[in-house]
Structure formats: structure tokens, C-alpha cells
Design a protein around this motif. Structure first.
Motif, PDB file in Angstrom:
ATOM      1  N   VAL A 187       0.838  -1.214   0.000  1.00 35.81           N
ATOM      2  CA  VAL A 187       0.000   0.000   0.000  1.00 35.81           C
ATOM      3  C   VAL A 187       0.863   1.250   0.000  1.00 35.81           C
ATOM      4  O   VAL A 187       0.648   2.189  -0.773  1.00 35.81           O
ATOM      5  N   LEU A 188       1.870   1.241   0.881  1.00 37.05           N
ATOM      6  CA  LEU A 188       2.749   2.417   0.940  1.00 37.05           C
ATOM      7  C   LEU A 188       3.551   2.554  -0.351  1.00 37.05           C
ATOM      8  O   LEU A 188       3.780   3.672  -0.836  1.00 37.05           O
ATOM      9  N   LEU A 189       3.985   1.428  -0.912  1.00 37.18           N
ATOM     10  CA  LEU A 189       4.732   1.486  -2.168  1.00 37.18           C
ATOM     11  C   LEU A 189       3.867   2.031  -3.292  1.00 37.18           C
ATOM     12  O   LEU A 189       4.306   2.872  -4.082  1.00 37.18           O
ATOM     13  N   SER A 190       2.620   1.565  -3.391  1.00 44.88           N
ATOM     14  CA  SER A 190       1.747   2.040  -4.465  1.00 44.88           C
ATOM     15  C   SER A 190       1.428   3.512  -4.319  1.00 44.88           C
ATOM     16  O   SER A 190       1.148   4.195  -5.299  1.00 44.88           O
ATOM     17  N   ALA A 191       1.476   4.015  -3.060  1.00 41.66           N
ATOM     18  CA  ALA A 191       1.226   5.441  -2.843  1.00 41.66           C
ATOM     19  C   ALA A 191       2.406   6.283  -3.294  1.00 41.66           C
ATOM     20  O   ALA A 191       2.228   7.402  -3.779  1.00 41.66           O
ATOM     21  N   ARG A 192       3.627   5.727  -3.150  1.00 40.16           N
ATOM     22  CA  ARG A 192       4.817   6.503  -3.484  1.00 40.16           C
ATOM     23  C   ARG A 192       5.219   6.364  -4.951  1.00 40.16           C
ATOM     24  O   ARG A 192       5.776   7.286  -5.524  1.00 40.16           O
ATOM     25  N   LEU A 193       4.936   5.204  -5.550  1.00 43.90           N
ATOM     26  CA  LEU A 193       5.433   4.933  -6.898  1.00 43.90           C
ATOM     27  C   LEU A 193       4.413   5.321  -7.955  1.00 43.90           C
ATOM     28  O   LEU A 193       3.204   5.316  -7.714  1.00 43.90           O
ATOM     29  N   ASP A 194       4.922   5.633  -9.124  1.00 43.68           N
ATOM     30  CA  ASP A 194       4.070   5.824 -10.287  1.00 43.68           C
ATOM     31  C   ASP A 194       3.417   4.472 -10.623  1.00 43.68           C
ATOM     32  O   ASP A 194       4.038   3.425 -10.431  1.00 43.68           O
ATOM     33  N   PRO A 195       2.151   4.468 -11.094  1.00 48.13           N
ATOM     34  CA  PRO A 195       1.496   3.192 -11.398  1.00 48.13           C
ATOM     35  C   PRO A 195       2.295   2.295 -12.338  1.00 48.13           C
ATOM     36  O   PRO A 195       2.304   1.071 -12.173  1.00 48.13           O
ATOM     37  N   GLU A 196       2.979   2.863 -13.316  1.00 47.95           N
ATOM     38  CA  GLU A 196       3.777   2.043 -14.222  1.00 47.95           C
ATOM     39  C   GLU A 196       4.965   1.416 -13.492  1.00 47.95           C
ATOM     40  O   GLU A 196       5.313   0.258 -13.740  1.00 47.95           O
ATOM     41  N   ASP A 197       5.595   2.187 -12.588  1.00 51.47           N
ATOM     42  CA  ASP A 197       6.698   1.632 -11.808  1.00 51.47           C
ATOM     43  C   ASP A 197       6.199   0.518 -10.895  1.00 51.47           C
ATOM     44  O   ASP A 197       6.885  -0.492 -10.691  1.00 51.47           O
ATOM     45  N   MET A 198       4.996   0.710 -10.309  1.00 49.03           N
ATOM     46  CA  MET A 198       4.425  -0.322  -9.444  1.00 49.03           C
ATOM     47  C   MET A 198       4.131  -1.582 -10.252  1.00 49.03           C
ATOM     48  O   MET A 198       4.362  -2.703  -9.793  1.00 49.03           O
ATOM     49  N   HIS A 199       3.662  -1.395 -11.491  1.00 49.87           N
ATOM     50  CA  HIS A 199       3.396  -2.545 -12.366  1.00 49.87           C
ATOM     51  C   HIS A 199       4.681  -3.305 -12.652  1.00 49.87           C
ATOM     52  O   HIS A 199       4.716  -4.544 -12.630  1.00 49.87           O
TER      53      HIS A 199
END
Length: 374
Positions: free
Chosen positions: A328-340
């Protein structure tokens, strides 16, 4: 931002752009302008944030030189205003006796533009406002005065709430228009600014569900439950719990049926038992068949494992569920493409590790994996 010269009252006058959201930057016709002191930057920032309202000299001197004697504070203010006029031009600061105000025709500030866009409220305006909010108000200007710090803290909170409201409003409009991915990005940006804002998490859950990613939506909800428990020792509010309950009620059954291990039963007379063949036995049978009849080798891959009769066999099955810690914290900090991309790396790492131990990845769902061994 650099702004060209325009005539004022028939006389060419310098025009300046002032960026305060995320950091202080003053630009003019010649590029970036460096002010010689933090208090000079603070004075200009305060006048820009309160423009076009006039500010009393007494208030300005107390704000930035409150720890000095009154006479010295007023003298410092006069010198600071004089230095600003030399940089910005005489028409940039308008003075009428005991009050001073910034001429917004001479200096354009991003804070004013941000507030106008938020007030407009359209999708395009809210999107522009969200892009304009690059961070906390003048995060790089430090002034050791109590009055200044009180004002700055309150102004930062006010602008942050406006930014969060803009992102939430944008997300709701995007979701209503069927642009769930855009709504998801708006919710993630809001969570990046304040990860304890529950309505932003709720927007993310709704957006994920709208894209058909209900498993990810429920996973995000569970991560929110853990976050609230850890940080506030509380649980989600009724609206969030109701949303999760609706998602569970409409969640389609898993494509992989639950694994059920039963006690072995004795074979009944004249009725064959179905026995799972070990991988090693299947390979040996295939090799023996190929040696006896090479022509059958091409058909072996398409053939099914025959049902064998014999004694029942009890097999041990190990089930493992793993996920990315702190997603959750990672998805909040990262761009959606980076999270993908991060999730793709996670999937590959799981597959590589599982294959080394003869395991089987039964299912990937976002940032978690369901694995069988045995």
C-alpha cells in the motif's frame, strides 16, 4: 516560469513568476533570480500568498523580525522592501502609508493560480491544480521567528487540504465518467500526500473494482485495515467496511478450486482407485514406452495419464501464499507504471524460486501469489 515583459502604463516593466508550492523559485526575464536572504524570500512569499490584500507594516515586521526591538524590526522591514523593489521594479510593491501589497500584474504566483483552479472545480481545472501542487509551501525557506512559523504551518495545512480536495474531486469525476484508471491515479496521489486519509483509500478500492481487479481492491482494503490498526488502533469506518462487504458479495469464485485433502479409503471390490502418479513414474513410463515403440513418442505428449487400479496413496500438499510487504505504501509513493514493473519482478522472482523446489504457482493476483508444493 519565465514571463515576458509587457507594457504597464506605457512603460516596459519586468514581469516575474513566483513558484512557492514545493520550493521557492523566482524567475524573471533573465531567468532564475536569487534573493540574498531567506527573510527576503519569506517577505515576498507572504505578500504573494496574501495578495491582493494589503498588509500592515506592523504585521510584516512582527512576522519576520518579531524577536528584534520594535525600532530595529521596522528598520529591517524598510530595508527589505527597498531591496525587493530593486529586484522586481518600483511598481511591484504598492505602499499606502502603513500598508503594503504586492502588485499581481507584476508578479504571478503559483499559489494564486492553484486556488483559482481549485475554486473552478471542473475536471480540467482540478487536474491542472493537482499538477501544480508539487509539494509543501516553500519547503526550502527557514525563518527562525515564531510568528512566521505559526503562519507557515497553518498555510501549509490549508493548501494541503485544498490539494487533497482537488485530487479527490478529480477522482470522483473520473470515476463517474468511466475513466477508472485516471481515478485510480488521483486516489494514489492523494494517498501519497496523506496515507491516513480513508476516503482516498476508498477511492482506490472503488477504482480497482471498476477496472475488474476486485482481488486487488480487497487486498488494498486489507492493507488499509492493517495500517489503521497499527497507526491508530482503530478500524475502517462504516462506509469503507460496507464497500468491502459489497465487493466480497459480488466476487466471482476463484478459478482454482480449494484443495481438499481427505483421509484415504480402502478400494471397493471391482472398483479401481484413482491414484496421482509421481512425476518420476510418469517420466519412467514414457521412457520405457519410447524404447519399446519409438513411433509412439510423438503421441505421448498428447496422451492422458491412464487411471490405475491399486492401493490408495496419501500425499502431502503444502500451500504457500506470499505477497509484497508494504505494497500500500509502495503504491502510494510509486508511479502506477513503476508499481506494475515491480509486481512483474515479484512474479518472476516467485516463479524462479518455486521452480527450484518443484512447486507450482496456482494463481497470481496483483502483488500476491498462491503456490502449491507436492
Amino acid at each position: 516560469m519565465q514571463i515576458p515583459r509587457v507594457p504597464i502604463d506605457g512603460v516596459p516593466s519586468p514581469r516575474f513568476g513566483l513558484s512557492l508550492l514545493g520550493g521557492f523559485e523566482l524567475t524573471g526575464p533573465g531567468g532564475v533570480v536569487d534573493l540574498p536572504s531567506k527573510k527576503l524570500a519569506g517577505l515576498l512569499a507572504y505578500l504573494a500568498c496574501t495578495a491582493p490584500r494589503p498588509q500592515s507594516r506592523e504585521k510584516l515586521s512582527a512576522l519576520l523580525w518579531g524577536s528584534h526591538f520594535d525600532a530595529q524590526a521596522k528598520q529591517n522591514l524598510r530595508q527589505a522592501l527597498s531591496r525587493l523593489r530593486k529586484v522586481l521594479g518600483e511598481d511591484a510593491l504598492e505602499s499606502d502609508g502603513e500598508v503594503v501589497r504586492l502588485n499581481t500584474a507584476a508578479v504571478l504566483c503559483d499559489v494564486s493560480r492553484f486556488e483559482i483552479l481549485v475554486g473552478e472545480g471542473s475536471r480540467d481545472a482540478l487536474s491542472a491544480a493537482a499538477d501544480l501542487y508539487r509539494g509543501r509551501l516553500i519547503d526550502d525557506v527557514t525563518v527562525s521567528e515564531e510568528g512566521w512559523n505559526e503562519w507557515l504551518t497553518g498555510e501549509r495545512e490549508r493548501l494541503l487540504e485544498l490539494a487533497l480536495g482537488a485530487m479527490m474531486g478529480l477522482g470522483e469525476q473520473e470515476l463517474a465518467a468511466g475513466r477508472a484508471e485516471h481515478a485510480l491515479k488521483a486516489g494514489q496521489r492523494a494517498v501519497a500526500l496523506n496515507n491516513m486519509r480513508e476516503d482516498a483509500h476508498r477511492l482506490i478500492v472503488r477504482a480497482l473494482a471498476a477496472t475488474g481487479r476486485k482481488a486487488e481492491a480487497l487486498k488494498h482494503y486489507q492493507d488499509l485495515v492493517a495500517l489503521l490498526k497499527h497507526e491508530l488502533n482503530t478500524e475502517p469506518d462504516a462506509a469503507t467496511r460496507s464497500l468491502a462487504a459489497k465487493l466480497r458479495a459480488t466476487e466471482p469464485p476463484s478459478r482454482s478450486p480449494p484443495v481438499k485433502i481427505a483421509e484415504p479409503t480402502l478400494p471397493q471390490p471391482d472398483r479401481p482407485s484413482i491414484v496421482a502418479l509421481p512425476v518420476g513414474d510418469m517420466r519412467r513410463d514414457h521412457e520405457e514406452q519410447s524404447a519399446e515403440n519409438p513411433a509412439a513418442d510423438g503421441d505421448a505428449a498428447a496422451s492422458t495419464v491412464a487411471v490405475r487400479s491399486g492401493s490408495p496413496e496419501r500425499r502431502q500438499l503444502t500451500i504457500m501464499v506470499c505477497n509484497i510487504v508494504g505494497s500500500v505504501l509502495l503504491s502510494a509513493r510509486l508511479d502506477p507504471e513503476d508499481m506494475h514493473d515491480l509486481i512483474a519482478v515479484f512474479h518472476k522472482a516467485v516463479a524462479d524460486a518455486v521452480s527450484r523446489f518443484d512447486g507450482f504457482v496456482a494463481q497470481y493476483l496483483g502483488d500476491w501469489a498462491h503456490v502449491y508444493f507436492g
